[in-house]
Design a protein around this motif. Structure first.
Motif, PDB file in Angstrom:
ATOM      1  N   PHE A 175      -8.340  -1.115  -3.694  1.00 42.80           N
ATOM      2  CA  PHE A 175      -8.335   0.119  -3.338  1.00 42.80           C
ATOM      3  C   PHE A 175      -9.643   0.728  -3.534  1.00 42.80           C
ATOM      4  N   THR A 176     -10.031   1.758  -2.932  1.00 45.70           N
ATOM      5  CA  THR A 176     -11.318   2.517  -3.149  1.00 45.70           C
ATOM      6  C   THR A 176     -10.964   3.414  -4.365  1.00 45.70           C
ATOM      7  N   GLY A 177     -11.734   3.140  -5.292  1.00 44.31           N
ATOM      8  CA  GLY A 177     -11.454   3.911  -6.589  1.00 44.31           C
ATOM      9  C   GLY A 177     -12.617   4.860  -7.079  1.00 44.31           C
ATOM     10  N   ASN A 178     -12.730   5.244  -8.350  1.00 44.74           N
ATOM     11  CA  ASN A 178     -13.915   5.962  -8.601  1.00 44.74           C
ATOM     12  C   ASN A 178     -14.252   5.941 -10.046  1.00 44.74           C
ATOM     13  N   PRO A 179     -15.413   6.051 -10.657  1.00 49.57           N
ATOM     14  CA  PRO A 179     -15.915   5.568 -11.728  1.00 49.57           C
ATOM     15  C   PRO A 179     -15.163   6.166 -13.055  1.00 49.57           C
ATOM     16  N   THR A 180     -14.342   7.223 -12.693  1.00 47.18           N
ATOM     17  CA  THR A 180     -13.550   7.659 -14.062  1.00 47.18           C
ATOM     18  C   THR A 180     -12.293   6.765 -14.398  1.00 47.18           C
ATOM     19  N   LEU A 181     -12.154   5.673 -13.334  1.00 51.42           N
ATOM     20  CA  LEU A 181     -10.692   4.896 -13.800  1.00 51.42           C
ATOM     21  C   LEU A 181     -10.976   3.921 -14.957  1.00 51.42           C
ATOM     22  N   GLN A 182     -10.019   3.441 -15.516  1.00 48.77           N
ATOM     23  CA  GLN A 182      -9.819   2.638 -16.647  1.00 48.77           C
ATOM     24  C   GLN A 182      -8.901   1.566 -16.362  1.00 48.77           C
ATOM     25  N   PRO A 183      -9.449   0.202 -16.701  1.00 47.52           N
ATOM     26  CA  PRO A 183      -8.571  -0.789 -16.800  1.00 47.52           C
ATOM     27  C   PRO A 183      -7.255  -0.300 -17.582  1.00 47.52           C
ATOM     28  N   GLY A 184      -6.061  -0.790 -17.200  1.00 47.20           N
ATOM     29  CA  GLY A 184      -4.875  -0.528 -17.903  1.00 47.20           C
ATOM     30  C   GLY A 184      -4.188   0.990 -17.482  1.00 47.20           C
ATOM     31  N   GLN A 185      -4.791   1.636 -16.695  1.00 43.34           N
ATOM     32  CA  GLN A 185      -4.193   3.021 -16.306  1.00 43.34           C
ATOM     33  C   GLN A 185      -3.208   2.569 -14.984  1.00 43.34           C
ATOM     34  N   ILE A 186      -2.224   3.586 -15.186  1.00 45.05           N
ATOM     35  CA  ILE A 186      -1.234   3.471 -14.386  1.00 45.05           C
ATOM     36  C   ILE A 186      -1.739   4.671 -13.179  1.00 45.05           C
ATOM     37  N   LEU A 187      -1.502   3.988 -11.913  1.00 39.03           N
ATOM     38  CA  LEU A 187      -2.027   5.037 -10.766  1.00 39.03           C
ATOM     39  C   LEU A 187      -0.705   4.791  -9.584  1.00 39.03           C
ATOM     40  N   LYS A 188      -0.758   5.672  -8.778  1.00 36.80           N
ATOM     41  CA  LYS A 188       0.217   5.534  -7.471  1.00 36.80           C
ATOM     42  C   LYS A 188      -0.841   5.443  -6.283  1.00 36.80           C
ATOM     43  N   VAL A 189      -0.292   4.469  -5.454  1.00 36.91           N
ATOM     44  CA  VAL A 189      -1.167   3.943  -4.305  1.00 36.91           C
ATOM     45  C   VAL A 189      -0.132   4.063  -3.187  1.00 36.91           C
ATOM     46  N   ARG A 190      -0.582   4.306  -1.998  1.00 35.26           N
ATOM     47  CA  ARG A 190       0.208   4.067  -0.819  1.00 35.26           C
ATOM     48  C   ARG A 190      -0.432   2.543   0.094  1.00 35.26           C
ATOM     49  N   ILE A 191       0.536   1.829   0.439  1.00 35.63           N
ATOM     50  CA  ILE A 191       0.126   0.403   1.079  1.00 35.63           C
ATOM     51  C   ILE A 191      -0.028   0.641   2.321  1.00 35.63           C
ATOM     52  N   ASP A 192      -1.490   0.461   2.806  1.00 37.16           N
ATOM     53  CA  ASP A 192      -1.685   0.439   4.260  1.00 37.16           C
ATOM     54  C   ASP A 192      -1.995  -0.793   4.898  1.00 37.16           C
ATOM     55  N   GLU A 193      -1.990  -2.080   3.987  1.00 35.71           N
ATOM     56  CA  GLU A 193      -2.616  -3.276   4.668  1.00 35.71           C
ATOM     57  C   GLU A 193      -2.191  -4.463   4.092  1.00 35.71           C
ATOM     58  N   ALA A 194      -1.612  -5.647   4.448  1.00 38.19           N
ATOM     59  CA  ALA A 194      -1.205  -6.696   4.010  1.00 38.19           C
ATOM     60  C   ALA A 194      -1.902  -7.633   4.332  1.00 38.19           C
ATOM     61  N   CYS A 195      -2.855  -8.107   3.405  1.00 40.23           N
ATOM     62  CA  CYS A 195      -3.645  -9.442   3.502  1.00 40.23           C
ATOM     63  C   CYS A 195      -2.858 -10.780   3.243  1.00 40.23           C
ATOM     64  N   GLN A 196      -3.642 -11.820   3.250  1.00 36.83           N
ATOM     65  CA  GLN A 196      -2.855 -12.979   2.946  1.00 36.83           C
ATOM     66  C   GLN A 196      -2.486 -13.156   1.585  1.00 36.83           C
ATOM     67  N   HIS A 197      -3.476 -12.791   0.666  1.00 37.22           N
ATOM     68  CA  HIS A 197      -3.056 -12.965  -0.892  1.00 37.22           C
ATOM     69  C   HIS A 197      -3.217 -11.684  -1.646  1.00 37.22           C
ATOM     70  N   SER A 198      -3.227 -10.584  -0.806  1.00 40.64           N
ATOM     71  CA  SER A 198      -3.229  -9.254  -1.483  1.00 40.64           C
ATOM     72  C   SER A 198      -2.706  -8.156  -0.811  1.00 40.64           C
ATOM     73  N   LEU A 199      -2.805  -6.980  -1.433  1.00 36.88           N
ATOM     74  CA  LEU A 199      -2.578  -5.883  -0.451  1.00 36.88           C
ATOM     75  C   LEU A 199      -3.667  -4.890  -0.474  1.00 36.88           C
ATOM     76  N   ARG A 200      -3.656  -3.678   0.326  1.00 37.24           N
ATOM     77  CA  ARG A 200      -4.685  -2.801   0.402  1.00 37.24           C
ATOM     78  C   ARG A 200      -3.939  -1.388   0.480  1.00 37.24           C
ATOM     79  N   GLY A 201      -4.593  -0.523  -0.640  1.00 41.51           N
ATOM     80  CA  GLY A 201      -3.796   0.683  -0.740  1.00 41.51           C
ATOM     81  C   GLY A 201      -4.856   1.824  -0.696  1.00 41.51           C
ATOM     82  N   CYS A 202      -4.203   3.030  -0.580  1.00 40.97           N
ATOM     83  CA  CYS A 202      -5.264   3.838  -0.865  1.00 40.97           C
ATOM     84  C   CYS A 202      -4.640   4.976  -2.195  1.00 40.97           C
ATOM     85  N   LEU A 203      -5.323   5.532  -2.950  1.00 40.42           N
ATOM     86  CA  LEU A 203      -5.039   6.417  -3.992  1.00 40.42           C
ATOM     87  C   LEU A 203      -4.098   7.734  -3.579  1.00 40.42           C
ATOM     88  N   ILE A 204      -3.219   8.035  -4.159  1.00 38.47           N
ATOM     89  CA  ILE A 204      -2.625   9.311  -3.829  1.00 38.47           C
ATOM     90  C   ILE A 204      -2.442  10.200  -4.899  1.00 38.47           C
TER      91      ILE A 204
END
Ligand code: 5AD
Ligand code: SF4
Length: 446
Positions: A417-446
């Motif tokens: 997903f497209t994030g921003n510099p304030t994000l931290q590993p380990g943080q829990i976020l909600k995303v909406r899934i808009d694309e299914a690729c072969q080995h991963s999903l693509r979402g956008c932050l909500i």
């Protein structure tokens, strides 16, 4: 250039057990004054932590050891140590074949690494430590939280070894019999980790479902009890475990998925084959009927649970019909993912002595067919997520920069997903899934 400073490089092959052992060795060496580097050329100690689960894994480790011969020719002061499952399996043979190897250490003896290195430095003699102590205990070491890159998620070993003796498997010979680690040590380690900002814990063992069964003590917790205790620790945001044998998967463990909010909805349940006849020769101690009942049970307690598996193709005697049964199983279970392998003979295993070995081309053909079909199913399962709002745990920013981040769902799927510099590993976020690729999903932050 090799300096007089103690600098160690550790290369890791194989499973999470080995990854965890590498962390422990890094910590022990760190305490002993070593700097642990990612740059092989700077090191004066190289530890190759090997895996022998399949022929290919062993060859990888051996070819790295082969290359180290040249490094040692350039730098005679370089010390080379071999640890892990190939070390246990081959022992002194390694040094006989490769004179540049100074030290061979089995998985149960890694805790002695610094002492063994000192002994070599003082005596100038090579060492081998592959005793499988009957009452081997995992020391209550606390991990060095500075070392690994993924600080927000860590492994905690709860038991070592395996008593199952599946006929193809080398693990009982390399990692010995099952030994459970005291629950107090496990809880202390988890508490220490969460106090150091770790948010996801994976409990590790070759066969976690039999945790505690090696103890006579009636008060020793069983696996579901241990799982509940760990889940209760404040700060454990996500809890996972691996690996389980289907034969020991109890109803009580299934219930945990309904009961524990922080237990991630993912179960890795290796099936190995869809044919009862093959399972029997593998000594798996379950049939496909029972296996499917367990899958149904898991889905009853936790409808969104992701199920992944391991499959071996071309086990000795596997007929076209046996393989067809495995393909049918894929359709019945619709796994979220499967790791599949061509059978290979391993030293000391029972199946190495079986007749009816399947020709290499047949194995390759079956593997390709299985992987192609499973890839389609995995993609279909990914597509089922489209439009859903999912909770992800942030993993980190992707290397190519450009504000791209990735995270993981509870089911362990990767979401970019497209994030921003304030994000931290380990943080829990909600995303909406808009694309299914072969080995991963693509979402956008909500
Ligand atoms: N050949 C091929 N695959 C094997 N595995 C274990 N032993 C062998 C072998 N001799 C696979 C099993 C196991 C996974 C870790 O590796 O599928 O679950
Ligand atoms: Fe490899 Fe098995 Fe040893 Fe893990 S336990 S390193 S998978 S052989």
């Amino acid at each position: 250039m090799i300096s007089s400073k103690k600098i160690a490089y550790i290369e890791t092959f194989g499973c999470q057990m080995n990854e965890r052992d590498t962390e422990i060795m890094a910590q022990l060496l760190g305490r002993d004054g070593y700097e642990v580097t990612d740059d092989l050329d700077r090191a004066n100690l190289v530890v190759v932590n090997t895996c022998s689960i399949r022929g290919k894994a062993e060859q990888k480790a051996m070819s790295m050891l082969g290359r180290l011969k040249h490094s040692k020719r350039k730098n005679p002061g370089l010390m080379v140590a071999v640890t892990g499952c190939v070390a246990q399996q081959e022992g002194r043979n390694i040094q006989e074949r490769m004179a540049h190897v100074d030290l061979v250490v089995g998985p149960q003896s890694i805790y002695r690494l610094p002492e063994l290195i000192d002994a070599i430095r003082t005596s100038g003699e090579k060492r081998t430590a592959i005793d499988q102590a009957a009452s081997f205990a995992i020391p209550s070491l606390l991990p060095d939280s500075k070392r690994t890159s993924l600080l927000h998620k860590r492994f905690v070993t709860i038991m070592q070894g395996c008593n199952n003796f599946c006929t193809y498997c080398v693990v009982p010979y390399t990692r010995g019999r099952e030994v459970s680690r005291p629950p107090g040590d496990i809880i202390d380690e988890v508490k220490h980790l969460v106090a150091n900002n770790v948010r996801e814990i994976t409990l590790l063992g070759q066969n976690v479902n039999s945790y505690g069964q090696d103890r006579d003590d009636r008060d020793y917790p069983d696996f579901p009890t241990l799982l509940r205790k760990v889940a209760e620790i404040p700060g454990v945001v996500r809890l996972r475990f691996t690996t389980s044998n289907p034969k020991d998967l109890s109803e009580e463990l299934m219930e945990c998925f309904a009961e524990l909010d922080n237990l991630s909805p993912h179960f890795h349940l290796p099936v190995q084959s869809g044919s009862d006849a093959v399972l029997k020769r593998m000594n798996r101690k379950y049939g496909i009927g029972q296996y499917l009942e367990k899958i149904e049970g898991l889905r009853r307690y936790c409808p969104e649970i992701a199920i992944t598996t391991d499959i071996i193709v071309g086990f000795p005697g596997e007929s076209d019909e046996d393989f067809a049964a495995t393909m049918v199983l894929l359709e019945k279970v619709r796994y979220d993912g499967a790791y599949s392998f061509k059978y290979s003979d391993r030293p000391k295993t029972v199946s190495a002595g079986f007749d009816d070995k399947v020709p290499e081309e047949v194995k390759s053909d079956r593997l390709r067919r299985l992987q192609d079909r499973q890839q389609e199913i995995t993609t279909e399962r990914y597509r089922d997520c489209l439009g859903h709002i999912m909770e992800i745990m942030v993993e980190g920013e992707s290397r190519n920069g450009e504000g791209q981040w990735s995270g993981r769902t509870g089911a362990n799927q990767i979401v970019n997903f497209t994030g921003n510099p304030t994000l931290q590993p380990g943080q829990i976020l909600k995303v909406r899934i808009d694309e299914a690729c072969q080995h991963s999903l693509r979402g956008c932050l909500i």
